[in-house]
Structures are given as structure tokens and as C-alpha cells.
Motif scaffolding. Structure first.
Motif, short mmCIF file in Angstrom:
data_model
loop_
_atom_site.label_atom_id
_atom_site.label_comp_id
_atom_site.label_asym_id
_atom_site.label_seq_id
_atom_site.Cartn_x
_atom_site.Cartn_y
_atom_site.Cartn_z
N THR A 1 0.86 -1.18 0.00
CA THR A 1 0.00 0.00 0.00
C THR A 1 0.90 1.23 0.00
O THR A 1 1.90 1.27 0.72
N PRO A 2 0.58 2.24 -0.79
CA PRO A 2 1.43 3.42 -0.85
C PRO A 2 1.04 4.44 0.21
O PRO A 2 -0.04 4.36 0.81
N ASP A 3 1.93 5.38 0.46
CA ASP A 3 1.54 6.58 1.18
C ASP A 3 1.94 7.78 0.33
O ASP A 3 2.65 7.63 -0.68
N ALA A 4 1.51 8.96 0.73
CA ALA A 4 1.67 10.12 -0.13
C ALA A 4 3.13 10.51 -0.34
O ALA A 4 3.46 11.15 -1.34
N SER A 5 4.02 10.14 0.59
CA SER A 5 5.42 10.52 0.45
C SER A 5 6.24 9.51 -0.34
O SER A 5 7.43 9.72 -0.57
N LEU A 6 5.62 8.41 -0.78
CA LEU A 6 6.32 7.39 -1.55
C LEU A 6 6.27 7.78 -3.03
O LEU A 6 5.26 7.61 -3.70
N VAL A 7 7.36 8.31 -3.54
CA VAL A 7 7.44 8.78 -4.92
C VAL A 7 8.05 7.69 -5.79
O VAL A 7 9.02 7.04 -5.41
N GLY A 8 7.46 7.47 -6.97
CA GLY A 8 7.92 6.41 -7.86
C GLY A 8 7.22 5.09 -7.61
O GLY A 8 7.71 4.03 -8.01
N GLN A 9 6.06 5.14 -6.97
CA GLN A 9 5.34 3.93 -6.61
C GLN A 9 4.73 3.25 -7.83
O GLN A 9 4.50 3.87 -8.87
N ARG B 1 14.37 16.40 -5.00
CA ARG B 1 13.23 16.45 -4.08
C ARG B 1 13.51 17.41 -2.93
O ARG B 1 14.61 17.44 -2.38
N LEU B 2 12.48 18.17 -2.57
CA LEU B 2 12.49 19.01 -1.38
C LEU B 2 11.36 18.53 -0.48
O LEU B 2 10.25 18.25 -0.95
N SER B 3 11.64 18.43 0.82
CA SER B 3 10.61 17.94 1.74
C SER B 3 10.71 18.70 3.06
O SER B 3 11.76 19.24 3.41
N VAL B 4 9.59 18.69 3.78
CA VAL B 4 9.55 19.31 5.09
C VAL B 4 8.69 18.45 6.00
O VAL B 4 7.67 17.91 5.56
N ILE C 1 8.09 14.56 -14.78
CA ILE C 1 7.08 14.30 -13.75
C ILE C 1 7.28 15.27 -12.58
O ILE C 1 8.38 15.35 -12.02
N LYS C 2 6.23 15.98 -12.24
CA LYS C 2 6.24 16.85 -11.06
C LYS C 2 5.25 16.28 -10.05
O LYS C 2 4.07 16.13 -10.35
N THR C 3 5.75 15.97 -8.87
CA THR C 3 4.93 15.37 -7.82
C THR C 3 4.90 16.29 -6.60
O THR C 3 5.95 16.63 -6.04
N ARG D 1 1.87 15.76 -12.04
CA ARG D 1 1.72 16.39 -13.34
C ARG D 1 2.71 15.75 -14.29
O ARG D 1 3.93 15.74 -14.03
N THR D 2 2.22 15.20 -15.39
CA THR D 2 3.05 14.47 -16.33
C THR D 2 3.06 15.16 -17.68
O THR D 2 2.01 15.52 -18.21
N GLU D 3 4.26 15.32 -18.22
CA GLU D 3 4.44 15.79 -19.60
C GLU D 3 5.31 14.76 -20.30
O GLU D 3 6.42 14.48 -19.87
#
Length: 919
Positions: free
Chosen positions: A161-169, A467-470, A567-569, A596-598
Motif C-alpha cells: 500500500t502506498p503513502d503520499a510521500s512514496l514517490v515512484g510507486q 526532491r524538497l521535503s519538510v 514528472i512533477k509530484t 503532473r506528467t508531460e
């Protein structure tokens, strides 16, 4: 190794109130009642508080670490952990991962290479290294795990199961491989290991080898009062693989098409072609891993990691093949002395004599070099309640392949007696001596229009990400412990190109005998009754006997393509932790991603005026909410619930801007556009998913779990005829009245459900009886089903299934570890499935793969600390103990509901004997 049940102070005072649930889970897994009884006694014993101080080592330490990861996670995960640095429990990472509940692997060329999660092929899974998305050495998105040396990986976590901070899922799940962190160790660690390797089939053909080796070394140290850590690891593998292969091409009753075959009984189904070969592969992989960790204070933590691997493979294939269908060579092949077998009410030719065939002797020399690099730099800054993160990464894969095949054969037709089984196994063909240097010529026996073919291809996959995170800790809330927010940008570019050459014999393509000095020892195909075949190195012959020239058709030219994704997440996640009652604790997270995918693709297209280069693309956005909740009832009882919207970007091959378009000639009406090709506007597979897991943890390294999942794929990709605007394509002749037409291409359509149930347990023998201390058992099984027809709703065969879906997958491991001795026997089973494989000229095909049951064995001994050999371990491993064959089946061309044996291939057993030394 310390183990914690994650029981809150309030929960630890609570007596079990869900014993009916424990009984249900235990019955499902057939656990002995003694384990439940002993656990109940332990719960009542105040000495249970000493669990946190229990120290285990070796196999049990690895299991305890993996169980702890599963228990502590807010998502539904599975995990494996190395027993120690450089000591994962299997020959390859793919082998280890495939033993986890709901997971299995697909064998490619006899080795574990790609992973299927919850019945979905490797294309639906995301793969990360240290939390960062990885490129692949494959031709699509599925990662080839044999590129990663097991010796350099410390653990793997699979997120179901993913969570919102898992990028590339991924849509089926996400595999996150981890390398070591040197500051996690309290002292210097130096490890050396070496193993010799052998294959039980021996050396099957010239050029290959049946012996190999593996060596590795790792160094971990800490400096400057444990503020600087360094880890370096190197690993080299030189591994032999052997293969005995037989394949029946296709089956049909050609009478139904008005083309009877001489000598064949009327309305009987017959095999229309066959092949047999052996392959020898030598694979050399060099891997290097380095980690530099810096933590000068509690405020700043920086980790720089790098990974590199180079994989060289040489493959030699020698065999024979032919077609005997009634259209080849004017129906030259005929039957006599035919024997038939009743097969589900239909007569099938299974024995007799076949005359007039012209077997083609093939000698192939295939070479592949792949390089994989991955770099990452992570920085974390803690400022009071705030934690700021910045992560930059780069991943690149480069692949070069060269595939050369050369043909030979006898002049004129030959005759062979044959016996063909209707169950999986080798057929028997009594061919004449196809190794006779005076009778077998370099030639074109099957009328391919060439005597040799060479394809050189290149591929590059590159991914840049930042990636930038807080994270903000919340002290004032009774339920919100912290929240996370972040932004991730990635740019991925994958390019492919290929050149195809034909080799034509000199002297007007006259058949030519090979100089005896260039011949190698004949290759024996006796396992299929085909005798010996002429053997030579085709690269040594190429410049001497052939004129070689570029010769590419439209399909070859359309392999050249470049696809780019930006890809912008954006994500936000709230981390929850609260006491619902004095006895029940709730933890988890709720969040959302906006992606957002281009995407753009450049490729070759053909219209009525010729070849052109074109590009196209699309832009779209997705909102992906997710929720993960864990109810902790105390005494090791957890109930997990996950809900999320998931996606997986489409196959890169399907997104290509390649096309072939044309216009009708207008003889029966207005001129109409039509065409086929890739779809640069293709959008992802999308699904809404629900997961539920009930878990019970007990002992140091034991648990039992029952889980279920449901995924509703509201978007699936099918090849369909869709309306298409052909504006911009050129034409000749009269103008068409409209630019609209139909285009056959992969397109998004409605999907269906994937659902399944999984049961798993890790059980220490001492929980049943003290006399079983040292013994342990790992068992898991899953059942998965789907309503999705991959050919599209109401299309194709009713027997087509979701790619990679085995309804039943099961794994069992029994181990013993005590007094330095260790033993482990593992069995892996997967039900039949529709697998995806590389086929002729690099095309991808689906094949019906029959069930597999493979057994692996490991024996080891660690010398005690009191010994002069302290730190030394000895290890014997046998992979594929039962020499499980790879088997596929194929439906009849005239009876689509009848399935016949197709491929039967043996890879032999792998033996590894070696040592590991730790300073």
C-alpha cells in the motif's frame, strides 16, 4: 538484534479480547495449537518485558529484523533483511524477494530476473534504490533485479500500500532496495567472501563454460567520533548457465483451411514445425557500492551514496529447426507410417515418418553489455520541530547488444522418424547426421532470404530527480503527531536504436562447405533424439564467407525511438498516532499526491510518400489520495487498513511515436485513412485499491497474518481501433474526402478488478516446544483472480489472463540454526500464468507458462568466537535442486480451446561452495 512489539504502555495492560481472531488465523495457516498456548502463557508472564533485550543472530536475526519492519510500518509491507553485511539469504536479490507473501519471480534464461507482485507483471511495479526511482536495463519499465548484486544490498522493503510521500510507486506494489548506512554500525566491519559455482548440465557446447565463481569484499568504518561513516563494497560474479531446449512451433488441422498434408490422416491435428537447441551463457557482473555518511550534530545529516554495475553476457546457441506446414516449399513435406492419439476427442499425429523437410542448423553468437549507475545525495536539517530535506539523484542504464545467427543445412529434403508427446517433455526426431562437414553446407534451408543475420542495438535510460521535503512535529495535538509536505521533479529519457544486417554468401549465394579448420566439436542434441549438429563460431566465419550489408524493413526502422517524461509530484501527508481507548492505539497516515506528467516521443513513421521522423506527446494530471491506518490492540495484535488511488505509467514501447499509415485505393468507395503504431498520448493504468490485514506478532521473530486486497482498474491499456486524425500525413494520388480514419494502437479503456487473499507466518520452533529450539518455518500462500481480459472487453480468447497472474503462489522455508550450524530448504511454487518474454527480433510476446515448483538448499557453518577460525563461515548452496523445467503451452491454430505442449527447457542445478570471513 533487538525486537519490539510496539506495545504502548496503555496497551500492555490489556488482556487479549480477540482470541477468536487468533484461532481463525492459526487455522488458516495450520499452526500448531501449542504455539498459541505458549504465547498465551508468555502474555501472562511478567518476564515478557525482557523481550526487548533478547539478542538473536544469523537467520533468526534477519527474520526478526524483517518482522520488526513489517510490524512498525504504517503501510502494509513485506521485508527481507540480510543476516549480516553481504549475507542476503539467496543467490540473487530476485530469489529473496520472490519468497515474500504475494510475490513471485519469472525465470528468464534459467535465472530469477523480474518480480511479479500480486499477480501483475513486472511492468506494474515500481522499483527504488534507497527510496529513489530506478531506470532499467530492460526494454520497458520492469527492472531486471539480477543487475543488483545481493552482496551489496542490506535489505528490501516491498510496499503493498502506498503513502503520499512514496514517490515512484507502482500499481501492484513498490520494491525499495536499501544499501547500508555506516553510522548504523558501532564498529569497523570488514567482510570477504568467495564461492565456486558449477552447473549440473556440464559444458553443453563450445564457447561456454560450466564453472564460475563469485567474490565480494565490504568495508565499513566510522571516524571523527562517529560523525563520519564510510562503506565500500565490491562484488564480482562469473556465472555459467546452461540450457537444453525443445519447442513445438504450432499445431493445426490444415484440412479445415482447404490445405491437406500428404499422408496425414484426414482431420487430424499435426505439429507444423519444431526446434531443439542448447545454449551456454557466461555472465560476468561487476558491482561497486559506496556510501559516505556525515552527521556532525543532531541538526545536520548528509548521506552520499553511489552504485555501479557492469553486466557482460556471452551466449552461444547451437541447434536445429524446421517448418513442415503445407505452404512451405510447395508442400514438400509429407507423412507416412502415421500414428495418432485421441486428444480430448480429436485425433493428433504423435508418431510416424516425416519426409521432405529441410532442417536449418543454427549457430548463434549473442553478446550483451549493460551498465547501471545510480547516485544520490540526501541532506536533512533539523530545526526544532521542523525537519527539512533535500535529495538529488541520478540513475542511468546503457545497454549494447549484438545478436548474430548463421544458417546451414543439407542440400535437398531429409527424412526423419518422430515421436511427439502430448504432455510436457522432449520430443524425439531421428534426424540424419547434421554434423557431417561434407554434407552440411552454409546455406538458406528455410528460404529466409539470407544466410546470416546480425542485429546491433543500443539503449540508454536516464533519470534525473530532485526532491524538497519538510516535516513538522506537532506536540499540541492528541492525534496529529507530524505532517510532511514535499515536491519531487524527475526527468526520464529512454532511447533505443538498432541496425540490422543480412549476411549473404559470396559466389551468388551458392551453398558452401565450412573449412574444417574453422569447425568446433559438434553439439549433441541427443536429449531430443536429434543427434549432433555442425558447430562453428559465426563471427569467425562472417568476414570470410559472407557479404554483409545493412538490410532493414519498416519494423526494424521503427525500433529507433526516444521517449521523454517530465514528472512533477506534489504531496502532503498527515501522520496520525492516538489512543482510541486505554487498550487500543491508532496510528497511520492520510495524504494526497498531485502528479503532473508531460511526455513526448520521437520515432519513425511511414506514410504513402515514405519514411519520416515525427514526434508527439501529451500532458495530464492525477490526484492520488491515500489512507493507511493501524489499530494496535496490544499483545501483538494489529489490524491494518489501506485505501488509495494508484497509477502506473504505460509501457514505454506502447508510447512510441512510430506508425505505418496508408490510404485505401478508392476502388470500392472514397479513399479512407487507416494505420497502426504507438500512442504518444497514452495515459497511465489507474486503480482504486483497498487493503486489509490482520496480524499477530509473538516471540522474537514470529508472526501470523491474513490479508486481502481489491483493486478496481478503471483504466487499462488495450490495443484497439480508435478514431484518429491523420492531418499532417502526406499522400499520393487523389485527395481523401476526410482526414479522419481508424488507427490500431494501444489506448486507454475500462479495466476490471484484481483481488486476492494472502496468508503468511514466521514461526520459531521454540514456541511449540523447547526441544525445537533452533528450528523455524516460513510459510506463505496467496490466491489472486482478475476480471480483466488483456485483449479488451469481449475480445480475444477466453483463456487470456492478466499478464503475470498466477492464481496460486506459495512459498515455504524450513530452517535450522544452532551451535554455528545452519540449514535451510526452500520451495517456491507458482500456478500457471501468461508470461511476457522477448521473442523473434526483440519483439515482446505473451506465452502460456505452466506451473513451476523449485527447491533450493543451503547449508552453512559459522566457527565460534572461541575458535582460532572465529569470523569464518562456510556455505554450500544448491539452486533448483529438483531441476525444474520451464514449460509453456500453445493453443491450436484450428482448435483454439485445445492446448498443446510448446516449450520444454531444462537449466540444471547450480552448485555453490564457498566461504565468508568477517574481521
Amino acid at each position: 538484534m533487538k525486537y519490539s512489539n510496539h506495545i504502548s504502555s496503555a496497551s500492555s495492560r490489556r488482556a487479549p479480547r480477540k482470541q477468536h481472531l487468533a484461532v481463525a488465523c492459526c487455522m488458516a495457516l495450520a499452526l500448531p495449537m501449542a504455539a498459541s498456548a505458549q504465547q498465551a502463557a508468555s502474555s501472562a508472564d511478567p518476564s515478557v518485558e525482557t523481550l526487548d533485550a533478547v539478542k538473536v543472530t544469523g537467520i533468526r536475526a534477519a527474520i526478526a529484523s524483517a518482522v520488526e519492519t513489517k510490524n512498525e510500518s504504517t503501510s502494509i509491507v513485506e521485508a527481507i533483511s540480510a543476516e549480516d553485511i553481504g549475507k542476503l539469504p539467496d543467490i540473487s536479490i530476485a530469489d529473496s524477494i520472490s519468497r515474500l507473501p504475494g510475490l513471485t519471480m519469472q525465470r528468464v534464461d534459467g535465472r530469477a530476473q523480474v518480480i511479479h507482485i500480486r499477480g501483475m507483471s513486472e511492468q506494474f511495479a515500481g522499483t527504488l534504490l534507497n527510496g529513489r526511482e530506478q531506470v532499467t536495463t530492460g526494454d520497458n519499465r520492469g527492472v531486471e533485479f539480477d543487475q543488483y548484486p545481493a552482496e551489496l544490498v542490506s535489505g528490501v522493503t516491498v510496499y503493498k500500500t502506498p503513502d503520499a510521500s512514496l514517490v515512484g510507486q507502482g500499481l501492484s506494489g513498490t520494491v525499495n532496495m536499501q544499501t547500508v548506512r555506516p553510522l548504523d554500525f558501532s564498529e569497523r566491519r570488514i567482510v570477504f567472501s568467495g564461492q565456486g559455482e558449477s552447473n549440473s548440465l556440464g559444458d553443453l557446447t563450445a564457447g561456454g563454460d560450466d564453472k564460475g565463481y563469485r567474490v565480494s569484499a565490504s568495508y565499513i568504518d566510522q571516524f571523527a567520533n562517529d560523525t563520519v561513516g564510510l562503506a565500500i563494497g565490491v562484488a564480482r560474479m562469473n556465472s555459467p548457465f546452461q540450457e537444453k531446449h525443445y519447442k513445438s512451433w504450432w499445431w493445426a488441422n490444415t484440412d479445415m483451411w482447404g490445405t491437406p498434408q500428404d499422408g496425414k490422416p484426414a482431420d487430424a491435428i499435426a505439429l507444423q514445425g519444431a526446434e531443439g537447441w542448447v545454449k551456454s551463457r557466461d555472465m560476468t557482473r561487476d558491482g561497486v557500492m559506496a556510501v559516505l555518511e556525515f552527521k556532525p550534530s543532531d541538526t545536520w545529516h548528509s548521506v552520499l551514496d553511489a552504485y555501479h554495475s557492469k553486466f557482460d553476457q556471452g551466449e552461444w546457441m547451437r541447434g536445429v529447426m524446421w517448418t513442415n506446414d503445407p505452404w512451405w516449399n510447395g508442400g514438400a513435406a509429407d507423412y507416412s507410417n502415421v500414428g495418432t492419439t485421441d486428444y480430448h476427442g480429436t485425433p493428433v499425429v504423435t508418431s510416424g515418418t516425416l519426409s521432405g523437410i529441410q532442417p536449418l542448423v543454427r549457430n548463434d553468437d549473442n553478446r550483451r553489455e549493460s551498465k547501471l549507475d545510480s547516485f544520490g545525495w540526501n541532506n536533512e536539517f533539523k530545526l526544532g520541530a521542523w525537519t527539512l530535506g533535500a535529495d538529488a539523484s541520478y540513475s542511468r542504464a546503457e545497454i549494447e547488444e549484438s545478436k548474430l545467427e548463421a544458417y546451414a543445412g543439407m542440400l535437398g529434403g531429409v527424412t526423419t522418424d518422430f515421436r511427439i508427446p502430448l504432455s510436457p517433455g522432449y520430443a524425439h526426431y531421428a534426424l540424419p547426421d547434421m554434423s557431417d562437414p561434407n554434407a552440411v553446407y552454409l546455406s538458406d534451408p528455410q528460404s529466409y532470404g539470407r544466410e546470416a543475420r546480425l542485429e546491433d542495438s543500443r539503449q540508454k535510460d536516464e533519470l534525473k530527480a530532485f526532491r524538497l521535503s519538510v516535516n513538522r512535529a506537532v506536540e499540541s495535538s492528541d492525534f496529529l503527531r507530524s505532517w510532511d509536505a514535499g515536491f519531487n521533479y524527475s526527468k526520464r529519457t529512454k532511447s533505443k536504436s538498432a541496425d540490422v544486417y543480412f549476411g549473404l554468401l559470396r559466389n551468388d549465394r551458392e551453398p558452401t562447405l565450412v573449412d574444417p579448420s574453422l569447425l568446433l566439436a559438434p553439439t549433441d542434441l541427443g536429449f531430443a533424439g536429434m543427434g549432433r549438429v555442425l558447430t562453428f563460431n559465426p563471427r569467425a566465419l562472417l568476414s570470410r564467407y559472407y557479404d554483409v550489408a545493412l538490410n532493414e524493413d519498416n519494423n526494424d526502422l521503427q525500433k529507433d525511438a526516444i521517449t521523454e517524461e517530465q514528472i512533477k509530484t506534489f504531496y502532503f501527508k498527515a501522520n496520525l498516532d492516538m489512543d482510541i481507548t486505554d487498550a487500543v492505539r491508532l496510528r497511520g497516515n492520510a495524504g494526497v499526491q498531485y502528479i503532473r506528467t508531460e511526455q513526448t516521443s520521437q520515432g519513425v513513421y511511414f506514410d504513402p510518400t515514405g519514411m519520416h521522423i515525427g514526434s508527439a506527446g501529451a500532458s495530464y494530471g492525477d490526484i492520488l489520495p491515500s489512507l493507511n491506518l493501524v489499530l494496535d490492540f496490544g499483545n501483538g495484535w494489529n489490524v491494518r487498513y489501506g485505501m488509495a488511488k494508484e497509477l502506473m505509467r504505460p509501457r514505454i514501447n506502447d508510447m512510441g511515436a512510430y506508425a505505418s499509415v496508408g490510404l485505401s485505393d478508392g476502388s470500392t468507395g472514397p479513399r479512407v485513412w487507416s494505420g497502426s503504431g504507438g500512442n504518444p498520448s497514452l495515459e497511465p493504468y489507474r486503480a482504486n485499491a483497498i487493503d486489509l490485514s490482520i496480524e499477530k506478532y509473538f516471540g522474537v521473530a514470529s508472526y501470523v497474518a491474513l490479508a486481502g486486497f481489491y483493486k478496481n482498474l478503471d483504466s487499462y491499456v488495450y490495443t484497439r481501433n480508435i478514431p484518429w486524425d491523420f492531418s499532417g500525413y502526406d499522400y499520393t494520388g487523389a485527395a481523401p474526402p476526410s482526414n479522419l480514419g481508424e488507427f490500431s494502437t494501444p489506448a486507454n479503456g475500462t479495466g476490471g478488478y484484481m483481488r486476492g487473499v494472502e496468508v503468511s507466518t514466521a514461526l520459531g520452533g521454540d514456541l511449540i516446544n523447547p526441544a525445537l529450539d533452533g528450528f523455524g518455518l516460513l510459510v506463505n500462500a496467496s490466491y489472486t483472480e482478475s476480471s480483466i481480459d488483456p485483449d479488451g472487453p469481449d475480445q480475444g480468447s477466453s483463456t487470456d489472463t492478466f499478464p503475470g497472474l498466477s492464481k496460486i503462489v506459495a512459498n515455504a522455508t524450513v530452517y535450522y540454526e544452532k551451535h554455528g550450524f545452519s540449514a535451510r530448504v526452500s520451495q517456491r511454487y507458482r500456478d500457471k500464468y501468461r508470461g511476457e518474454y522477448s521473442s523473434l527480433f526483440g519483439q515482446r510476446v505473451y506465452r502460456y507458462t505452466l506451473s513451476e515448483r523449485t527447491v533450493d538448499l543451503q547449508l552453512g557453518y559459522d566457527f565460534p568466537e572461541s575458535s582460532r577460525l572465529s569470523g569464518l563461515s562456510l556455505l554450500l548452496q544448491v539452486n533448483n535442486v529438483n531441476n525444474e523445467p520451464f514449460r509453456t503451452e500453445v493453443s491450436s491454430g484450428t482448435h483454439p480451446d485445445l492446448f498443446f505442449p510448446e516449450e520444454y527447457t531444462e537449466y540444471g542445478r547450480q552448485y555453490l561452495l564457498g566461504f565468508r570471513y568477517k574481521l
